[in-house]
Enzyme design. Structure first.
Site, PDB file in Angstrom:
ATOM      1  N   GLY A 154       5.023   7.090  -3.716  1.00  0.00           N
ATOM      2  CA  GLY A 154       4.109   6.652  -4.492  1.00  0.00           C
ATOM      3  C   GLY A 154       2.542   7.327  -4.229  1.00  0.00           C
ATOM      4  O   GLY A 154       1.731   7.290  -4.970  1.00  0.00           O
ATOM      5  N   LYS A 195       3.236  -8.881 -14.157  1.00  0.00           N
ATOM      6  CA  LYS A 195       2.943  -9.052 -12.534  1.00  0.00           C
ATOM      7  C   LYS A 195       2.991 -10.501 -12.395  1.00  0.00           C
ATOM      8  O   LYS A 195       2.288 -11.421 -12.605  1.00  0.00           O
ATOM      9  CB  LYS A 195       1.438  -8.558 -12.221  1.00  0.00           C
ATOM     10  N   GLU A 199       0.835  -1.237   0.056  1.00  0.00           N
ATOM     11  CA  GLU A 199       0.135   0.044   0.082  1.00  0.00           C
ATOM     12  C   GLU A 199       0.770   1.418  -0.028  1.00  0.00           C
ATOM     13  O   GLU A 199       0.471   2.148   0.620  1.00  0.00           O
ATOM     14  CB  GLU A 199      -1.039  -0.012   1.046  1.00  0.00           C
ATOM     15  N   GLY A 204      -4.338  10.031  -4.688  1.00  0.00           N
ATOM     16  CA  GLY A 204      -5.526   9.985  -5.343  1.00  0.00           C
ATOM     17  C   GLY A 204      -5.207   9.950  -6.764  1.00  0.00           C
ATOM     18  O   GLY A 204      -6.284   9.982  -7.605  1.00  0.00           O
TER      19      GLY A 204
END
Length: 239
Positions: A170, A37, A12, A202
């Site tokens: 990030g 990924k 996160e 955001g």
């Protein structure tokens, strides 16, 4: 740079959005891009994964996922609990190498931090980076605690003789606190590598068109953008 490995200092921290920004800047520059990924956890078949999200935000990007496990756990644990085969560094390197023959840039987005295990017996994103001979971009958080996790990640990369390209924040807060503002100057010091961007909080919620229009302005020239760390840091220090 044909292959770039992207890791986070933890979960996160904005790794997928940062990957999408690098991809968007490359696409805008006329480069063909693939995002790999190796292991997606916490999603069922048919749900949108991180590679799909990068493609949604960045545009014409080839999205590839090697394995998917339903529980939101470290890949090795999730694979074991699901009774599915793990993904090994050799598979990651082989897949990225194949994509590199067909694309100008391949972005390999890890899961969590650098040393998260993909198989019970070992095998990390660092191992894949070594096999590929690829540089590593570290995505870090902005606030309190990020200096420790960033320096630990940088030290581990150097101990394994891997190339740390730089650090990207990030998710830069809309209303940064004192720690976040000070960390802009301290992050490159503890990492021993340049600060290469800061993605506004955001950013992942922007429309794809708005995201693509602003991506390059959030990244340094080393990543195909126009962002300047010195001026951004100086502006953040002003009262």
């Amino acid at each position: 740079m044909t292959v770039l490995v992207i890791t986070g200092t933890g979960t996160e921290v904005g790794k997928t959005v940062a990957t999408a920004a690098v991809a968007a800047a490359a696409v805008a520059a006329g480069r063909s891009v693939a995002v790999l990924k190796p292991a997606q956890t916490g999603l069922l078949p048919g749900e949108r994964g991180d590679a799909d999200e990068v493609a949604r935000l960045a545009g014409a990007v080839t999205a590839v996922e090697l394995a998917r496990y339903p529980e939101p756990l470290a890949p090795a644990t999730a694979a074991r609990r699901a009774g599915l085969a793990p993904v090994r560094p050799e598979q990651m390197a082989e897949a990225a190498g194949k994509l590199a023959t067909e694309h100008d840039l391949v972005l390999v987005e890890g899961a969590g931090g650098l040393l998260v295990r993909f198989a019970d017996e070992g095998g990390t994103l660092a191992d894949a980076a070594r096999l590929l001979g690829a540089p590593v971009l570290v995505v870090a958080s902005a606030g309190l605690g990020t200096l420790n996790t960033t320096e630990l990640t940088a030290r581990e990369l150097r101990s394994q003789r891997l190339d740390l390209l730089g650090v990207v924040v990030g998710s830069w807060p809309n209303d940064p606190d004192l720690a976040s503002r000070c960390n802009l100057a301290d992050l490159p010091r503890v990492a021993g590598a340049p600060l290469l961007g800061a993605l506004p909080e955001g950013s992942g919620r922007l429309t794809p068109a708005a995201f693509r229009a602003t991506a390059a302005s959030r990244l340094a020239p080393r990543l195909g953008g126009t962002w300047d760390a010195r001026s951004f840091t100086a502006a953040a220090q002003r009262p």
